[in-house]
Design an enzyme around this catalytic site. Structure first.
Site, PDB file in Angstrom:
ATOM      1  N   CYS A   1     -10.646   0.448   7.758  1.00  0.00           N
ATOM      2  CA  CYS A   1     -10.122   1.759   8.139  1.00  0.00           C
ATOM      3  C   CYS A   1     -10.735   2.893   7.335  1.00  0.00           C
ATOM      4  O   CYS A   1     -10.932   3.998   7.857  1.00  0.00           O
ATOM      5  CB  CYS A   1      -8.604   1.771   8.003  1.00  0.00           C
ATOM      6  SG  CYS A   1      -8.007   1.256   6.374  1.00  0.00           S
TER       7      CYS A   1
ATOM      8  N   GLU B   1       0.845  -1.209   0.000  1.00  0.00           N
ATOM      9  CA  GLU B   1       0.000   0.000   0.000  1.00  0.00           C
ATOM     10  C   GLU B   1       0.873   1.250   0.000  1.00  0.00           C
ATOM     11  O   GLU B   1       0.663   2.176   0.763  1.00  0.00           O
ATOM     12  CB  GLU B   1      -0.935  -0.012   1.219  1.00  0.00           C
ATOM     13  CG  GLU B   1      -1.818  -1.247   1.291  1.00  0.00           C
ATOM     14  CD  GLU B   1      -2.713  -1.287   2.510  1.00  0.00           C
ATOM     15  OE1 GLU B   1      -3.875  -1.689   2.384  1.00  0.00           O
ATOM     16  OE2 GLU B   1      -2.239  -0.910   3.602  1.00  0.00           O
TER      17      GLU B   1
END
Length: 635
Positions: A398, A304
């Protein structure tokens, strides 16, 4: 040194209708209830009461999801009091208070599931990250409601953390694998005036990446071989070298931008010029080499993370919603530090494109990653980690609560103050009550931004007063115009660092008119961005547009936009009420003569005419699933 800006209190800014006002209403009426229900259904709310032997044990990062919902709910309460919502929050806070340990420790996983592992794996276990989100939520709740029990809880927790970590005898020289607590501690410092929280934030920032490497030490203490991770590189944690020696954004994009935001915040609080220069260097590389046109960051799903300069693929773009949010925080802190419109430009770029793409129009479904091109048939073969449709929830959730807390707190991005100056950073219909120290006033905006560039601002000081009104002049606008009470303003004489500084004695009812022409722009990428060579992106105002299969048929890669083709704005025929779409006469590669061949050496048939329709990128995937492409071949 430039004037330091202070964000407007969230409760002082109201978005009343318009595009952003509607997004905030959906956030309040749909997203917040969905988040609460998902946290309940998945066991996140019950984590504080969990006991060994029960099903569904808490996860290491669950507290952060709940904390972000709490923070978003607090911002909502600051503008829209809600007894039922307050009751749900208070009931949860009672459970948290009962779970908090006598030494102040407050983490559901390490209290209920693995107490013996407290502070043993900062690299992977999100312990300090969760603490940071709890602190931010508590500060927001205290400021919104005046209730301080939650704030007292997190102060005890922060004080406990300060006894564990530091450079003193017997303390651990650790820091979080996932940054966030640094930002939170600086907020706690401003909320309480207690300098020890600033000092702890500074310690976490300055200790990162120093030798001997803490992550290696704690790995040995766990009986692990540090080389197993060290060979992968600590840049994923921005811990490959001390932060003051870093000049490029590296590693996990969310962690990185949270760190850079905290560094800028600390530089503003302390006047640390060295840290300021580091932030400037990172910002320059990020925005000139590693930023998607949508305001997305982090091009690789593997880690990521940021990769290398100009590596900005489209179909495999990760561009996590949380990463755009983290970038907005970095940009906001740099804006407060430097009072320069370039930072507000990036806030706007990320908001209207990379952030709002992360949620459906009705607020019920979410994107985790935000690619700039989608070919749904390839999903599942490694092309995209996430499907081409928004999802109702994620195992690692998240992004939805993070998006909710930013939408609920947009007022703090839209306006700011410095002594004697009111700063308008974003344009949206609504009002703001600001205290400049020397004057108190209300600013009221009437506009249809971002679809129309005319903004009327009524200035209402409590009494006639001298102060400066600083209006952002967006970088995308080449020919802005301003008038005050009908009298034109010479832009060149008042323009400084991306803002028009209107200094005068203001009377109640004075009217400022700002005109920001919004022609359709063809934007091209640097030649080194190999994925976009020979392609253009269509932008109008701050909004990027894309092609969808729903309007243009399949095989979007076969479409092209002639260099001289006119692009017109169509609001009446839009599939989204009141939202302009773009239309042009394009071309499509012909399939005639191909029959069953895969390759040909002879001259193909000429392209055929094709009607092109482009919709705002943030609104794609709100209809039927299908292909999407932001960058269009130019012919």
């Amino acid at each position: 040194m430039a004037a330091r800006l202070t964000p407007a209190p969230v409760g002082a800014v109201r978005f009343e209708g318009g595009f952003l006002g509607e997004r905030m209403r959906v956030n309040r009426d749909a997203i917040l209830p969905i988040l609460h229900e998902q946290c309940r259904a998945t066991g996140r709310l019950d984590a504080w009461d969990w006991r060994p032997g029960q099903p569904n044990p808490p996860h290491v990062y669950w507290d952060s999801d709940v904390a972000k919902w709490l923070e978003a709910a607090a911002y909502s309460l600051s503008l829209h009091p809600d007894a039922a919502l307050t009751g749900r929050i208070e009931a949860l806070l009672e459970r948290m208070a009962e779970a908090q340990l006598p030494d102040g420790y407050l983490n559901s996983y390490f209290i209920r599931v693995a107490p013996e592992q407290r502070w043993t794996n900062l690299r992977d276990q999100h312990e300090l990250y969760c603490a940071g989100h709890l602190i931010e939520a508590a500060v927001a709740y205290a400021q919104a409601t005046g209730r301080t029990a939650f704030l007292d809880m997190v102060r005890r927790y922060a004080d406990h953390i300060a006894t564990v970590f530091g450079t003193g005898p017997g303390q651990r020289r650790g820091y979080p694998g996932h940054e966030e607590i640094e930002l939170a501690l600086l907020r706690l410092f401003r909320a309480t005036g207690e300098r020890r929280y600033l000092d702890l934030a500074r310690y976490f920032i300055d200790e990162r990446g120093r030798a001997p490497h803490y992550f290696e030490r704690e790995a040995r203490e766990r009986g692990e071989d540090p080389a197993r991770w060290g060979s992968r590189g600590y840049d994923i944690f921005q811990a490959h070298r001390p932060v003051r020696e870093q000049t490029t954004p590296e590693g996990h994009a969310v962690r990185a931008c949270y760190l850079y935001a905290a560094m800028a915040d600390l530089a503003a609080e302390t006047g640390d010029d060295g840290l300021r220069e580091t932030c400037r260097a990172v910002w320059r590389n990020l925005t000139r080499r590693r930023l998607y046109i949508t305001g997305g960051v982090g091009s690789s799903a593997h880690g990521e993370r940021f990769t290398v300069d100009y590596d900005l693929p489209n179909e495999t773009a990760y561009a996590e919603t949380c990463a755009s949010i983290a970038l907005m925080f970095f940009a906001q802190r740099m804006l407060h530090l430097e009072a320069d419109g370039q930072y507000a430009d990036v806030i706007e770029q990320a908001l209207y494109n990379g952030l709002l793409s992360g949620v459906s129009l009705d607020g019920t479904r979410f994107f985790y990653a935000n690619p700039l091109a989608v070919y749904p048939k390839a999903f599942g073969f490694g092309m995209n980690r996430f499907p081409a449709e928004r999802q109702p929830w994620f195992g690692c959730a998240c992004c939805p609560p993070n998006l909710a807390r930013v939408l609920a707190s947009l007022g703090a991005f839209a306006y700011a103050t410095s002594p004697g100056t009111a700063w308008v950073n974003l344009y949206a219909v609504g009002s703001a009550d600001l205290d400049l120290g020397t004057a108190r006033l209300r600013l009221t905006q009437v506009t249809d931004y971002p679809w129309d560039g005319h903004v009327a601002i009524t200035v209402q000081p409590r009494q006639t007063a001298a102060f400066t009104l600083a209006l952002r002049l967006p970088g995308w606008c080449t020919d802005p115009a301003i008038s005050v009470n009908g009298t034109p303003v010479d832009i060149a004489s008042v323009r400084r660092k991306g803002y028009a500084h209107l200094a005068r004695t203001w009377s109640p009812g004075d009217c400022v008119e700002l005109t920001l022409p919004m022609p359709v722009r063809r934007v091209r990428a640097h030649p080194s961005v190999r994925h976009d060579a020979g392609r253009v992106a269509l932008q109008r105002g701050p909004v990027l547009y894309c092609l969808e299969e729903d309007d243009n048929g399949p095989d979007l890669a076969a479409l092209s936009l002639p260099r001289r083709a006119a692009v017109r704005v169509d609001r009446r025929g839009s599939p989204f009420a009141g939202v302009p779409v773009l239309r042009a006469r394009g071309r499509r590669l012909a399939t005639a003569g191909w029959d069953d061949a895969l390759y040909r050496a002879d001259e193909p048939a000429p392209p055929t005419p094709a009607a092109l329709t482009a919709v705002p990128y943030a609104l794609w995937a709100n209809r039927r699933p299908g292909e999407m492409a932001l960058w269009i071949r130019e012919s």
